[in-house]
Each structure stands twice: as C-alpha cells, then as structure tokens.
Design an enzyme around this catalytic site. Structure first.
Site, mmCIF file in Angstrom:
data_model
loop_
_atom_site.group_PDB
_atom_site.id
_atom_site.type_symbol
_atom_site.label_atom_id
_atom_site.label_comp_id
_atom_site.label_asym_id
_atom_site.label_seq_id
_atom_site.Cartn_x
_atom_site.Cartn_y
_atom_site.Cartn_z
ATOM 1 N N HIS A 55 0.843 -1.186 0.000
ATOM 2 C CA HIS A 55 0.000 0.000 0.000
ATOM 3 C C HIS A 55 0.882 1.241 0.000
ATOM 4 O O HIS A 55 2.103 1.135 0.115
ATOM 5 C CB HIS A 55 -0.976 -0.006 1.178
ATOM 6 N N HIS A 57 1.446 3.961 1.916
ATOM 7 C CA HIS A 57 1.995 4.723 3.033
ATOM 8 C C HIS A 57 3.526 4.765 2.983
ATOM 9 O O HIS A 57 4.178 3.766 2.676
ATOM 10 C CB HIS A 57 1.516 4.139 4.358
ATOM 11 N N ASP A 59 5.929 4.735 5.080
ATOM 12 C CA ASP A 59 6.776 3.827 5.850
ATOM 13 C C ASP A 59 6.821 2.436 5.247
ATOM 14 O O ASP A 59 7.519 1.558 5.754
ATOM 15 C CB ASP A 59 6.329 3.771 7.321
ATOM 16 N N HIS A 60 6.102 2.230 4.128
ATOM 17 C CA HIS A 60 6.157 0.954 3.410
ATOM 18 C C HIS A 60 6.776 1.095 2.017
ATOM 19 O O HIS A 60 7.212 0.097 1.453
ATOM 20 C CB HIS A 60 4.755 0.355 3.295
ATOM 21 N N HIS A 112 -7.552 -0.637 5.392
ATOM 22 C CA HIS A 112 -6.510 0.257 5.915
ATOM 23 C C HIS A 112 -6.265 1.383 4.920
ATOM 24 O O HIS A 112 -6.242 2.566 5.283
ATOM 25 C CB HIS A 112 -5.241 -0.547 6.177
ATOM 26 N N ASP A 129 -0.238 -3.733 6.368
ATOM 27 C CA ASP A 129 -0.924 -3.237 7.558
ATOM 28 C C ASP A 129 -2.382 -3.680 7.593
ATOM 29 O O ASP A 129 -3.193 -3.075 8.297
ATOM 30 C CB ASP A 129 -0.863 -1.709 7.614
ATOM 31 N N HIS A 167 4.580 -4.421 10.997
ATOM 32 C CA HIS A 167 5.029 -3.715 12.197
ATOM 33 C C HIS A 167 5.183 -4.658 13.382
ATOM 34 O O HIS A 167 4.523 -5.708 13.445
ATOM 35 C CB HIS A 167 4.021 -2.624 12.589
#
Length: 256
Positions: A55, A57, A59-60, A112, A129, A167
C-alpha cells in the site's frame, strides 16, 4: 517453503526479505527505508529479483525507488494507488511468476487503505498493515465492513500460512486481545511468549494464520466471548460479525 527474514526499519517497521532457494536472489517487501535493505543485501551478497509493495503509506514504500534504481529490480504494487516507484501495477486475482519463487497470488484487502493488497505464495502471506500479529490495521480509507471482509478473506488461507506483517505491534495487540477475551488460555500463553521475545530483542513475527484464528480478536468475531465483550462495550446487541468487528476497532482506536 521459502526462508523469511524480518529486517527492522524506521521506528517499528519490518522489511520482509525472502531469499530464493539455492541462489542469491531475493524478494523485498515494503521497504520503507532503503538502507536497512541495502545493508542486508551487501552482507549476504544478494540481489533483489523484485520489490513488492502492499500500500502507499510512506513507511512501506519510502525506499522502493532507491532500491529499484540501484539494482534494476521491478516494483509491483497496488494498481489503484498512486506510488511513483511502481512499474508493475497489480490487483486482486493477479498471479505473479517470478523466477525462483513460484506463483505469488495477489489479494485485494481494502480497509486500511482503499487499494491495499497482499501477496500469498509458498506458505507465506505478506499482508502489510491489513493483518497484524494479534491485531489489524486502522481503517483509514475504507470502511469497517470492507476491513472485516478483507480479514475474513485472509483467515480463509491455510492455517500453516506464515503471517508476515508490517510492524512490531504484537505485545500491545495481544494486551488488547486479552482485555477482550480474558478466558482465552492460548492467548494468555501467546502474550507471555511475545513479551519474553521482546525482552530479548527478538521479533514476534511471523506468526501463523492458525495462531491468529485462535488468539486474534479481529479474526474471532464469531466467538461468543468476543461478541459478548463487544456488546458490553457498545452497550447494545450487535447485529452481525461485521458490527462486532467495527466495535472492536473503535475500542482499540480509543486506547483499548
């Protein structure tokens, strides 16, 4: 069954690296930061066969473009989300044939984010996530009904499937789960084990889907104890499993 490496990144992210048997090619999943992945590749003399993104975001995906440029690796990601590094957009039902890794199935798991996808192949589930060890992601762009349906889709995979989430949230997730379902003895044992692993500085992942189905309240919306806890929280009867899920998610969002 492929080997799996959980490489720590940023505050509490995991970059998943899956080496192909017998050679130095790997899959890299959700590299939020390029440097931890590059350090692992240097240490092991490995080259990425492909980069998989679940996805949009940051941080990915934050390290994907740098890794793609450095190694010339293709980048797969959700077709309905705007991610600049993606040159192979894919959606649910796609089957990726990456040499050395067999067939990897793409699953749509919105909730998400609106276009979140997961990758399932060779006994491993890379779920970003959507599903966490002991929990699930917040519902940011989809609906609770979508998220519940996505989790049920994942829960239907074989029990031995290894859950490779994005995570290290396991202890907090299981602490919430224990408040929801205090009579679940297997959950209590799992929480104790997860705390011990973290005290040793070790990851709590991957888990298995069988373990999640037995201890993760967001996959246990048909459990009488989970339903009763959700109805107490809501202060009223709940019509169905999706309503139980929505109540649990709000409860967790409000601090559990």
């Amino acid at each position: 069954m492929i080997d799996l490496q959980a490489v720590t990144a940023l505050a509490d992210n995991y970059i998943w690296i899956a080496p192909a048997p017998g050679n130095h090619r790997v899959l890299i999943v959700d590299p939020g930061d390029a440097e931890p992945a590059r350090a692992w590749l240097r240490e092991h003399g490995a080259q990425p066969a492909a980069i998989l993104l679940t996805h949009h975001h940051g941080d990915h995906v934050g390290g994907a473009a740098e890794l793609a440029r450095a190694y010339g690796a293709p980048v797969y990601g959700p077709a309905t989300e705007r991610i600049g590094a993606v040159d192979h957009p894919v959606g649910g039902g796609a089957r990726l044939e990456i040499d050395g890794f067999g067939t990897i199935e793409v699953l749509d798991v919105p909730g998400h984010t609106a276009g979140h996808i997961a990758y399932h192949g060779d006994g491993a589930l890379f779920c970003g996530d959507a599903l966490f060890a002991g929990g699930c992601g917040r519902v940011f762009e989809g609906t609770a009904e979508q998220m519940h349906a996505s989790l049920q889709r994942l829960a239907g995979l074989p029990g031995e499937t290894r859950v490779c989430c994005g995570h290290e949230y396991t202890v907090k997730n299981l602490e919430f789960a224990a408040r929801v379902e205090p009579g679940n003895e297997r959950l209590a044992r799992r929480l104790e084990h997860a705390r011990a692993l973290r005290q040793q500085g070790r990851p709590t992942v991957p888990s298995t889907l069988e373990e999640e189905r037995a201890t993760n309240p967001f996959l246990r919306t048909d459990s009488a104890e989970v339903q009763a806890a959700a109805e107490r929280r809501a202060g009223q009867p709940l019509a169905d499993a999706a309503a139980v899920f929505a109540t649990l998610r709000r409860w967790k969002d409000q601090g559990g």
